[in-house]
Design an enzyme around this catalytic site. Structure first.
Site: not given
Ligand code: GLY
Ligand code: MN
Ligand code: MN
Length: 430
Positions: A253, A264, A354, A377, A398
């Site tokens: 990630d 991201d 975020h 995600e 993920r």
């Protein structure tokens, strides 16, 4: 870009008010060395200015607007040691502001800029030292009534207004985010190409960061996660210290920050270049869920609705594999899946990974609108001590992409890194 944002905020502000934005503070790393400076996202959003120790004032008074900056003065000695400073004269021109004042004189001058205004918009609590200076300035106006000063009587948080502005990305912002997405994708492609059994997780981190830096993205947008095998089940794993074993999947990630905008991306791939049969089954469940979620994104749809589709696909898949037992609808209703999928489907992304913006509620039922940027995600995490058949243990998967909502669908900003098993295996074999 910066001027039109200021204009938009001025329109939302009441008359006779000022909105104050504070630059980020430098953070000590050890003794007299500091972490690389990262500007406050909101301060940057309106100023375009990248130095610490600064205050931006957007003032709306009697129908007129003006922009005032307090910033560091030119200082030959400090600049030899610590780096160049824009100073006041150049700031007026390059940042297109009306007036720049020395931040060294903030305590003496600030009250003069606030005199006669009714309201101060401020993100109280974010920078307590600046709050203190601002309250002192207001207090000295209150104490100077006899000299004809008039102190603002209202304080209002600008965050509800500014967060909504930042939530909708302009075409210029989308262009920067596209670039952040491209650079981030290149880092992941490089990691896939470099992966070998026996390498340490931090060595893949190095490959990714190399790609970021070579493209002018000086920093990742958050701590890079490289977790092989069971480490992939730790959601915010950043130790990146383990040797990667034959047969492990590795979850990466990582996202580049490009001109302040975040990428991201998460990808999960076999360290040795070839998915095992059980790994492939789990992987394809997550992939099907992720692709289905992205396909349904358009204005009016919510992250919550996309997550319901994800849950259906993932829980059905887990039941089929015998990892979960029972009725799919009941397992979803009772949130039994949280043992293996314990985070949300996605979040706003922009200047902050975020990013700011109201989700309406924890389920994230807010209808999406054109210009919103989000991540998608989904993930499945089956730790080494899970009560499942051995072949599925010690696997975390993920798959994460960044998308921006368009007039009738969405654009994937991070499409340059493969995610199907066939594409990943082909890339790793090349
Ligand atoms: N890397 C942080 C996140 O995916 O939300
Ligand atoms: Mn991520
Ligand atoms: Mn994310």
């Amino acid at each position: 870009m910066f001027l039109s944002r200021r204009q938009q905020l001025f329109t939302a502000m009441s008359d006779n008010s000022v909105a104050i934005f504070c630059a980020a503070e430098e953070q000590t790393r050890s003794r007299d060395t500091e972490f690389p400076f990262r500007q406050d996202s909101d301060f940057y959003y309106f100023s375009g200015f990248n130095e610490p120790k600064a205050l931006l004032l957007l003032i709306k008074q009697a129908g007129e607007t003006r922009t005032v900056l307090f910033n560091r003065s030119k200082d030959k000695l400090a600049e030899i040691w610590q780096g160049r400073r824009v100073g006041q004269e150049q700031a007026v021109e390059s940042l297109v502001i009306d007036k720049a004042l020395a931040v060294e004189e903030l305590a003496e001058l600030l009250h003069l800029e606030l005199d006669g205004l009714d309201k101060v918009y401020l993100a109280q609590g974010r920078y307590p030292a600046y709050d203190q200076l601002i309250f002192s300035a207001i207090e000295s106006l209150r104490n100077g009534l006899r000299q004809g000063f008039k102190a603002p009587s209202q304080i209002e948080d600008w965050r509800p207004i500014v967060d909504e502005m930042r939530l909708i990305k302009s075409a210029d912002e989308v262009a920067l985010m596209r670039k952040a997405g491209e650079i981030s994708a290149a880092g992941h492609v490089r990691a896939m190409r470099s992966s070998k059994v026996g390498m340490f997780e931090y060595q893949l981190e190095a490959e990714i960061h190399h790609e970021f830096l070579m493209a002018g993205a000086r920093s990742p947008a958050y701590g890079t996660i490289v977790g092989a095998g069971d480490n992939a089940c730790i959601l915010h794993y950043t130790e990146n210290q383990s040797a990667m074993q034959n047969g492990d999947l590795v979850l990466i990630d990582a996202g580049a920050e490009y001109q302040m905008y975040a990428g991201d991306i998460t990808r999960t791939f076999p360290v040795n270049g070839k998915f095992g049969p059980e790994q492939a089954k789990l992987y394809n469940i997550v992939l099907a869920a992720q692709v289905a979620a992205i396909e349904m994104l358009k204005p009016g749809v919510s992250i919550f609705e996309a997550n319901q589709v994800v849950l259906n696909i993932m829980v059905s898949g887990l039941v089929e594999l015998g990892i979960m037992q029972g009725d799919v609808a009941t397992l979803i209703e009772e949130e039994a899946y949280k043992e293996y999928y314990m985070h949300g489907l996605g979040h706003w992304i922009g200047l902050d990974v975020h990013d700011v913006g109201d989700y309406y509620d924890v389920k994230r039922t807010r209808p999406l609108a054109e210009g919103m940027a989000i991540t998608i995600e989904p993930g499945l995490y089956i730790p080494a001590d899970a009560d499942v058949s051995a072949a599925y243990k010690g696997v975390g998967i993920r798959i994460e992409d960044d998308v921006v909502i368009t007039a009738n669908g969405c654009e994937v900003l991070t499409a340059d890194v493969p995610k199907t098993i066939a594409e990943i295996e082909a890339l790793m074999a090349s």
